[in-house]
Design a protein around this motif. Structure first.
Motif: not given
Length: 215
Positions: A108, A138, A146, A150-151
């Motif tokens: 993260r 994933v 999300r 993260e995307t």
């Protein structure tokens, strides 16, 4: 009286001789101990060198393994992804990649750091591949709901078989070289679009430096 003095002198000389022998024996032992310590250090260095060569050889072998692993790459704004092998992405799309592996927090933090430079990533051909150790990965099509960091389009996901073994081998080498902190802080593996691993590190990823180096 003269004989007593003469005998005393002879005994004194004898004592001095014995003293000298003791000194020489002490010095000899000291020299022997130093040599033994030196030999031990040399032996340790040789063993470390052998171990480093073994690790380097294993790392080179894993470069080839990595080529066959698959990634899910985001191809549309709605989160749709498509699978491709690392080799296909490197040869066909000239993609460099930075793999970040470790516990949830390490991944993260790395993605948040990369997100601060998302404009730079948008103009580069670099993929960031997070891999949470101990977590279920994933699967394609699962970018879903999300966090934004993260995307991002430059974030790819491990897909298919082989990733767990690859990451564990990389982590084991990192622990061997840096201690158990590697598992806690996470590792980063920088792979050029020629398939060569050009850098491995532990802890916080210097994103700006990595972008400049790969560009």
């Amino acid at each position: 009286m003269h004989s007593f003095a003469h005998l005393t002198q002879k005994l004194l000389n004898l004592a001095i001789d014995f003293g000298a022998v003791a000194v020489f024996a002490f010095l000899a032992k000291l020299e022997f101990d130093k040599q033994a310590e030196l030999d031990e250090r040399v032996e340790e260095r040789i063993e470390r060198k052998k171990e480093q060569k073994k690790i380097a050889k294993n790392m080179q072998a894993r470069e080839k393994e990595l080529q066959n692993l698959k990634l899910a790459v985001r191809v549309s704004a709605d989160g749709t992804s498509q699978e491709a092998s690392v080799k296909e992405l490197q040869v066909g799309a000239r993609q460099h990649m930075i793999i970040v592996a470790g516990p949830r927090k390490a991944c993260r933090d790395a993605l948040v750091g990369a997100n601060l430079l998302k404009m730079d990533f948008s103009m580069s051909n670099i993929l960031v591949v997070p891999y949470e150790v101990g977590a279920e990965q994933v699967r394609p099509g699962g970018f879903g709901e999300r966090p934004a960091y993260e995307t991002q389009p430059y974030v790819a996901r491990a897909a298919g078989e082989g990733w767990e073994e690859y990451i564990e081998a990389e982590m084991a080498d990192a622990v061997e070289q840096n201690g158990e902190k590697a598992r806690e802080e996470g590792i980063a593996i920088v792979v050029s679009n020629l398939g060569k691993v050009i850098r491995r590190g532990v802890g916080t990823v210097p994103w700006r430096q990595m972008l400049q180096q790969l560009d």
